[in-house]
Scaffold this motif. Structure first.
Motif, mmCIF file in Angstrom:
data_model
loop_
_atom_site.group_PDB
_atom_site.id
_atom_site.type_symbol
_atom_site.label_atom_id
_atom_site.label_comp_id
_atom_site.label_asym_id
_atom_site.label_seq_id
_atom_site.Cartn_x
_atom_site.Cartn_y
_atom_site.Cartn_z
ATOM 1 N N PRO A 1 -4.834 2.947 15.229
ATOM 2 C CA PRO A 1 -5.813 3.273 14.180
ATOM 3 C C PRO A 1 -5.486 2.546 12.880
ATOM 4 N N ASP A 2 -6.513 2.331 12.063
ATOM 5 C CA ASP A 2 -6.282 1.778 10.724
ATOM 6 C C ASP A 2 -5.394 2.704 9.917
ATOM 7 N N SER A 3 -4.544 2.121 9.078
ATOM 8 C CA SER A 3 -3.833 2.947 8.100
ATOM 9 C C SER A 3 -4.880 3.553 7.162
ATOM 10 N N PRO A 4 -4.740 4.836 6.803
ATOM 11 C CA PRO A 4 -5.764 5.487 5.962
ATOM 12 C C PRO A 4 -5.839 4.945 4.546
ATOM 13 N N ILE A 5 -4.834 4.186 4.096
ATOM 14 C CA ILE A 5 -4.847 3.736 2.705
ATOM 15 C C ILE A 5 -6.007 2.792 2.417
ATOM 16 N N TYR A 6 -6.505 2.099 3.431
ATOM 17 C CA TYR A 6 -7.590 1.137 3.198
ATOM 18 C C TYR A 6 -8.910 1.855 2.921
ATOM 19 N N ALA A 7 -9.221 2.871 3.716
ATOM 20 C CA ALA A 7 -10.434 3.644 3.463
ATOM 21 C C ALA A 7 -10.330 4.385 2.131
ATOM 22 N N GLU A 8 -9.146 4.892 1.821
ATOM 23 C CA GLU A 8 -8.953 5.586 0.547
ATOM 24 C C GLU A 8 -9.187 4.641 -0.624
ATOM 25 N N LEU A 9 -8.575 3.464 -0.555
ATOM 26 C CA LEU A 9 -8.699 2.509 -1.651
ATOM 27 C C LEU A 9 -10.133 2.000 -1.777
ATOM 28 N N LYS B 1 -12.829 3.580 -1.055
ATOM 29 C CA LYS B 1 -13.626 4.644 -1.657
ATOM 30 C C LYS B 1 -13.336 4.760 -3.144
ATOM 31 N N GLU B 2 -12.064 4.719 -3.503
ATOM 32 C CA GLU B 2 -11.683 4.871 -4.910
ATOM 33 C C GLU B 2 -12.176 3.708 -5.769
ATOM 34 N N GLU B 3 -12.115 2.507 -5.224
ATOM 35 C CA GLU B 3 -12.490 1.314 -5.988
ATOM 36 C C GLU B 3 -13.913 0.841 -5.698
ATOM 37 N N LYS B 4 -14.620 1.593 -4.816
ATOM 38 C CA LYS B 4 -16.007 1.251 -4.450
ATOM 39 C C LYS B 4 -16.106 -0.186 -3.924
ATOM 40 N N LEU B 5 -15.345 -0.423 -2.844
ATOM 41 C CA LEU B 5 -15.264 -1.743 -2.226
ATOM 42 C C LEU B 5 -15.834 -1.717 -0.820
ATOM 43 N N PRO B 6 -16.422 -2.814 -0.363
ATOM 44 C CA PRO B 6 -16.743 -2.919 1.060
ATOM 45 C C PRO B 6 -15.446 -2.954 1.875
ATOM 46 N N LEU B 7 -15.450 -2.283 3.011
ATOM 47 C CA LEU B 7 -14.271 -2.217 3.876
ATOM 48 C C LEU B 7 -14.638 -2.720 5.265
ATOM 49 N N ILE B 8 -13.836 -3.655 5.764
ATOM 50 C CA ILE B 8 -13.964 -4.111 7.149
ATOM 51 C C ILE B 8 -13.005 -3.254 7.967
ATOM 52 N N ALA B 9 -13.552 -2.254 8.622
ATOM 53 C CA ALA B 9 -12.726 -1.235 9.275
ATOM 54 C C ALA B 9 -12.722 -1.403 10.784
ATOM 55 N N GLY B 10 -11.575 -1.132 11.392
ATOM 56 C CA GLY B 10 -11.473 -1.015 12.840
ATOM 57 C C GLY B 10 -11.386 -2.302 13.626
ATOM 58 N N VAL B 11 -11.764 -3.421 13.028
ATOM 59 C CA VAL B 11 -11.859 -4.668 13.795
ATOM 60 C C VAL B 11 -10.479 -5.179 14.200
ATOM 61 N N LEU B 12 -9.552 -5.260 13.259
ATOM 62 C CA LEU B 12 -8.215 -5.735 13.588
ATOM 63 C C LEU B 12 -7.498 -4.753 14.506
ATOM 64 N N ALA B 13 -7.654 -3.461 14.237
ATOM 65 C CA ALA B 13 -7.019 -2.454 15.093
ATOM 66 C C ALA B 13 -7.534 -2.545 16.522
ATOM 67 N N GLU B 14 -8.830 -2.738 16.676
ATOM 68 C CA GLU B 14 -9.409 -2.852 18.020
ATOM 69 C C GLU B 14 -8.907 -4.101 18.735
ATOM 70 N N ALA C 1 -14.758 -12.674 -9.082
ATOM 71 C CA ALA C 1 -15.088 -12.756 -7.655
ATOM 72 C C ALA C 1 -15.316 -11.364 -7.076
ATOM 73 N N GLN C 2 -16.080 -11.316 -5.998
ATOM 74 C CA GLN C 2 -16.224 -10.085 -5.241
ATOM 75 C C GLN C 2 -15.027 -9.951 -4.295
ATOM 76 N N VAL C 3 -14.753 -8.728 -3.869
ATOM 77 C CA VAL C 3 -13.596 -8.499 -3.002
ATOM 78 C C VAL C 3 -13.971 -7.551 -1.874
ATOM 79 N N VAL C 4 -13.437 -7.853 -0.696
ATOM 80 C CA VAL C 4 -13.613 -7.021 0.492
ATOM 81 C C VAL C 4 -12.235 -6.761 1.079
ATOM 82 N N LEU C 5 -11.987 -5.525 1.516
ATOM 83 C CA LEU C 5 -10.721 -5.180 2.164
ATOM 84 C C LEU C 5 -10.870 -5.252 3.679
ATOM 85 N N LEU C 6 -9.867 -5.829 4.331
ATOM 86 C CA LEU C 6 -9.800 -5.822 5.779
ATOM 87 C C LEU C 6 -8.700 -4.846 6.174
ATOM 88 N N ALA C 7 -9.076 -3.755 6.804
ATOM 89 C CA ALA C 7 -8.110 -2.707 7.138
ATOM 90 C C ALA C 7 -7.117 -3.181 8.193
#
Length: 224
Positions: free
Chosen positions: A162-170, A172-185, A141-147
């Motif tokens: 703000p998002d915890s930085p571990i989501y953007a780091e992970l 980038k490291e695992e080359k995954l799409p990231l859903i950033a900022g939405v939950l924090a907002e 399966a494909q995987v997407v992270l929700l920060a």
């Protein structure tokens, strides 16, 4: 002297620092090229929303959770595998069973908020998430992270989480799409919250809309 011999000699006379710089630049270019576009999932595709109480929909009426709203937006069959109170290390232990039950083409992972509330080290949470990602990929399966934001007194006082930085780091490291900022907002707006850590019905609607928009940008969801 042969061409190969000349090339070897020229390489040796380069300063060591320059050889190292050229090698690092080549590796960076080799590993950081643009990723191929992702193909949109067709209507009826099985998608697993995997996470904690945010995925479950705590704070809103049944059917107002973000996976249900995402299903209505996308036409996908979105399975809600959210468990309130769950930490990332607990989620790590059940991802295999959740995948086996849903047989998803895509998994959206939202986990870590309860770990932050319990003050688990972020590095440990990140490695739990990495293991979850590995299990999903092993299934095909494909995987997407929700920060997820890391809650703090300052963030609560200022209304900015703000998002915890571990989501953007992970991502980038695992080359995954990231859903950033939405939950924090969403959780930064008192009008969209049922309590300090959960959205209300309007909040889940905003969350689902934001998730859908970022999935479109990633190429996983067709534009309307």
């Amino acid at each position: 002297m042969s061409g190969g011999r000349t090339a070897a000699l020229d390489d040796r006379v380069l300063p060591a620092w320059l050889r190292l710089l050229l090698t690092c630049a080549w590796l960076a270019l080799a590993g950081c090229g643009p990723s191929p576009p992702l193909a949109p999932l067709t209507a009826g595709s099985s998608v697993l929303a995997f996470g904690d109480s945010i995925t479950f929909g705590t704070g809103a009426a049944p059917g107002d959770d973000y996976p249900a709203r995402l299903a209505a937006i996308s036409g996908w069959q979105v399975h809600n595998a959210g468990i309130p109170g769950e930490t990332a290390d607990e989620a790590r232990g059940r991802i295999g069973a959740a995948i086996a039950e849903a047989r998803p083409a895509l998994v959206i992972v939202e986990s870590g908020g309860n770990d932050f509330l319990r003050r688990r080290p972020e590095a440990a949470v990140k490695e739990d998430l990495r293991a979850i990602v590995a299990a999903i990929r092993a299934s095909g399966a494909q995987v997407v992270l929700l920060a997820v934001p890391k809650f703090s007194l300052l963030g609560a006082a200022t209304g900015r989480l703000p998002d915890s930085p571990i989501y953007a780091e992970l991502a980038k490291e695992e080359k995954l799409p990231l859903i950033a900022g939405v939950l924090a907002e969403t959780l930064s707006d008192p009008r969209l919250k049922a309590d300090p850590v959960h959205p209300n019905g309007d909040g889940y609607r905003k969350l689902a809309d934001g998730v859908a928009e970022q999935l479109r940008r990633a190429g996983l969801l067709k534009k309307p």
